[in-house]
Design a protein around this motif. Structure first.
Motif, PDB file in Angstrom:
ATOM      1  N   GLN A  90     -68.024 -63.984  38.591  1.00  0.00           N
ATOM      2  CA  GLN A  90     -68.460 -62.721  37.994  1.00  0.00           C
ATOM      3  C   GLN A  90     -67.795 -61.527  38.682  1.00  0.00           C
ATOM      4  N   ALA A  91     -66.492 -61.573  38.752  1.00  0.00           N
ATOM      5  CA  ALA A  91     -65.742 -60.537  39.462  1.00  0.00           C
ATOM      6  C   ALA A  91     -65.680 -59.242  38.660  1.00  0.00           C
ATOM      7  N   THR A  92     -65.785 -58.119  39.381  1.00  0.00           N
ATOM      8  CA  THR A  92     -65.669 -56.792  38.780  1.00  0.00           C
ATOM      9  C   THR A  92     -64.775 -55.935  39.663  1.00  0.00           C
ATOM     10  N   TYR A  93     -63.733 -55.375  39.062  1.00  0.00           N
ATOM     11  CA  TYR A  93     -62.805 -54.510  39.798  1.00  0.00           C
ATOM     12  C   TYR A  93     -62.986 -53.071  39.318  1.00  0.00           C
ATOM     13  N   LYS A  94     -63.106 -52.131  40.269  1.00  0.00           N
ATOM     14  CA  LYS A  94     -63.296 -50.723  39.933  1.00  0.00           C
ATOM     15  C   LYS A  94     -62.256 -49.873  40.656  1.00  0.00           C
ATOM     16  N   TYR A  95     -61.800 -48.858  39.949  1.00  0.00           N
ATOM     17  CA  TYR A  95     -60.755 -47.973  40.483  1.00  0.00           C
ATOM     18  C   TYR A  95     -61.124 -46.534  40.115  1.00  0.00           C
ATOM     19  N   ASN A  96     -61.061 -45.632  41.102  1.00  0.00           N
ATOM     20  CA  ASN A  96     -61.429 -44.241  40.840  1.00  0.00           C
ATOM     21  C   ASN A  96     -60.528 -43.321  41.659  1.00  0.00           C
ATOM     22  N   ASP A  97     -59.838 -42.392  40.975  1.00  0.00           N
ATOM     23  CA  ASP A  97     -58.977 -41.445  41.688  1.00  0.00           C
ATOM     24  C   ASP A  97     -59.385 -39.999  41.412  1.00  0.00           C
ATOM     25  N   GLN A  98     -60.648 -39.774  41.010  1.00  0.00           N
ATOM     26  CA  GLN A  98     -61.101 -38.429  40.670  1.00  0.00           C
ATOM     27  C   GLN A  98     -61.037 -37.469  41.860  1.00  0.00           C
ATOM     28  N   THR A  99     -61.369 -37.960  43.053  1.00  0.00           N
ATOM     29  CA  THR A  99     -61.355 -37.089  44.232  1.00  0.00           C
ATOM     30  C   THR A  99     -60.133 -37.332  45.116  1.00  0.00           C
ATOM     31  N   TYR A 100     -59.186 -38.127  44.647  1.00  0.00           N
ATOM     32  CA  TYR A 100     -58.013 -38.496  45.454  1.00  0.00           C
ATOM     33  C   TYR A 100     -57.160 -37.274  45.764  1.00  0.00           C
ATOM     34  N   ARG A 101     -56.820 -37.096  47.041  1.00  0.00           N
ATOM     35  CA  ARG A 101     -55.969 -36.004  47.494  1.00  0.00           C
ATOM     36  C   ARG A 101     -54.878 -36.572  48.413  1.00  0.00           C
ATOM     37  N   THR A 102     -53.678 -35.998  48.310  1.00  0.00           N
ATOM     38  CA  THR A 102     -52.550 -36.490  49.101  1.00  0.00           C
ATOM     39  C   THR A 102     -52.068 -35.489  50.152  1.00  0.00           C
ATOM     40  N   VAL A 103     -52.379 -34.210  49.973  1.00  0.00           N
ATOM     41  CA  VAL A 103     -51.961 -33.171  50.917  1.00  0.00           C
ATOM     42  C   VAL A 103     -53.139 -32.249  51.204  1.00  0.00           C
ATOM     43  N   ALA A 104     -53.375 -31.989  52.488  1.00  0.00           N
ATOM     44  CA  ALA A 104     -54.455 -31.086  52.892  1.00  0.00           C
ATOM     45  C   ALA A 104     -53.862 -29.875  53.604  1.00  0.00           C
ATOM     46  N   TYR A 105     -54.258 -28.695  53.147  1.00  0.00           N
ATOM     47  CA  TYR A 105     -53.895 -27.449  53.822  1.00  0.00           C
ATOM     48  C   TYR A 105     -55.115 -26.993  54.616  1.00  0.00           C
ATOM     49  N   VAL A 106     -54.948 -26.930  55.933  1.00  0.00           N
ATOM     50  CA  VAL A 106     -56.073 -26.626  56.815  1.00  0.00           C
ATOM     51  C   VAL A 106     -55.930 -25.201  57.334  1.00  0.00           C
ATOM     52  N   GLY A 107     -56.943 -24.391  57.096  1.00  0.00           N
ATOM     53  CA  GLY A 107     -56.948 -23.009  57.569  1.00  0.00           C
ATOM     54  C   GLY A 107     -57.825 -22.853  58.790  1.00  0.00           C
ATOM     55  N   GLY A 108     -57.217 -22.421  59.897  1.00  0.00           N
ATOM     56  CA  GLY A 108     -57.962 -22.254  61.135  1.00  0.00           C
ATOM     57  C   GLY A 108     -58.424 -20.825  61.344  1.00  0.00           C
ATOM     58  N   GLU A 109     -58.313 -20.341  62.569  1.00  0.00           N
ATOM     59  CA  GLU A 109     -58.774 -19.001  62.913  1.00  0.00           C
ATOM     60  C   GLU A 109     -57.861 -17.926  62.321  1.00  0.00           C
ATOM     61  N   GLY A 110     -58.415 -16.717  62.214  1.00  0.00           N
ATOM     62  CA  GLY A 110     -57.634 -15.586  61.745  1.00  0.00           C
ATOM     63  C   GLY A 110     -57.863 -15.296  60.277  1.00  0.00           C
ATOM     64  N   ASP A 111     -57.262 -14.184  59.827  1.00  0.00           N
ATOM     65  CA  ASP A 111     -57.380 -13.765  58.436  1.00  0.00           C
ATOM     66  C   ASP A 111     -56.023 -13.360  57.896  1.00  0.00           C
TER      67      ASP A 111
END
Length: 209
Positions: A62-83
């Motif tokens: 009774q195998a079931t395979y599920k695949y979901n890429d709705q929230t998949y991200r490949t690049v993150a831009y991180v904002g630190g201190e400052g404006d």
């Protein structure tokens, strides 16, 4: 500040491919935080007995395979201190064209006053890696198997171990971590329903993006 500790422990564990649990110590009236790592039992390794779930071994039903890429991200831009132009930014991940899926991570809470510049940049990159790990592809494979068919549950494999799953009918094979195990007892016999990979969420939480 005032963030959910369990949510962040889960993100850290996922980014490092580790598990964690809280074990009660009733004598000292404490909860002990423990980190554990599952055993690699895939067919590609040589150090442990290999565990393969497949119709060929009569341990995949009774195998079931599920695949979901709705929230998949490949690049993150991180904002630190400052404006504005004075704000510190780092980029984690590489992708372009149709493979580019971006996410911005607000990391102003990461302080640079008590660490070196390199350490500060490293902390920002770590925050980006955590975000990408939390927004990775979700793939899961669920099946039913007997507790003592070819491979004995809690003896040859257990929760957290990495095993090989092969579905001949679909011409499909992949290595998965066992992320969930459900035990069912009927008529004196136990059936195990493992979930391999990342169990898919019922809803998507956008509040911490």
């Amino acid at each position: 500040t005032y963030k959910n500790l369990l949510s962040y422990e889960s993100k850290l564990a996922k980014s490092a491919n580790l598990g964690f649990r809280f074990s009660p110590n009733f004598e000292d009236r404490k909860l002990v935080f423990e980190i554990y790592e599952g055993v690699d039992r895939t067919k590609s390794q040589q150090n442990q007995n290999r565990v393969i779930f497949s119709e060929s071994y009569d341990n995949l039903h009774q195998a079931t395979y599920k695949y979901n890429d709705q929230t998949y991200r490949t690049v993150a831009y991180v904002g630190g201190e400052g404006d504005g132009d004075a704000r510190t930014y780092v980029t984690v991940g590489e992708a372009s064209g149709l493979d580019l899926r971006e996410v911005f991570v607000d990391a102003k809470d990461v302080q640079s006053d008590k660490v070196t510049h390199d350490e500060y940049i490293s902390e920002l990159k770590q925050r980006g890696e955590e975000s990408l790990s939390a927004n990775s592809l979700s793939k899961s494979f669920e099946c039913e198997t007997g507790a003592d068919v070819n491979f004995v549950y809690m003896q040859n494999y257990d929760l957290g171990d990495i095993v090989t799953v092969r579905k001949n009918q679909w011409n499909y094979e992949e290595n998965f971590r066992i992320t969930e195990l459900q035990e069912t007892y009927e008529f004196g016999h136990m059936t195990v329903s493992p979930t391999f990979g990342d169990p898919l969420p019922e809803t998507i939480d956008w509040s911490d993006q």
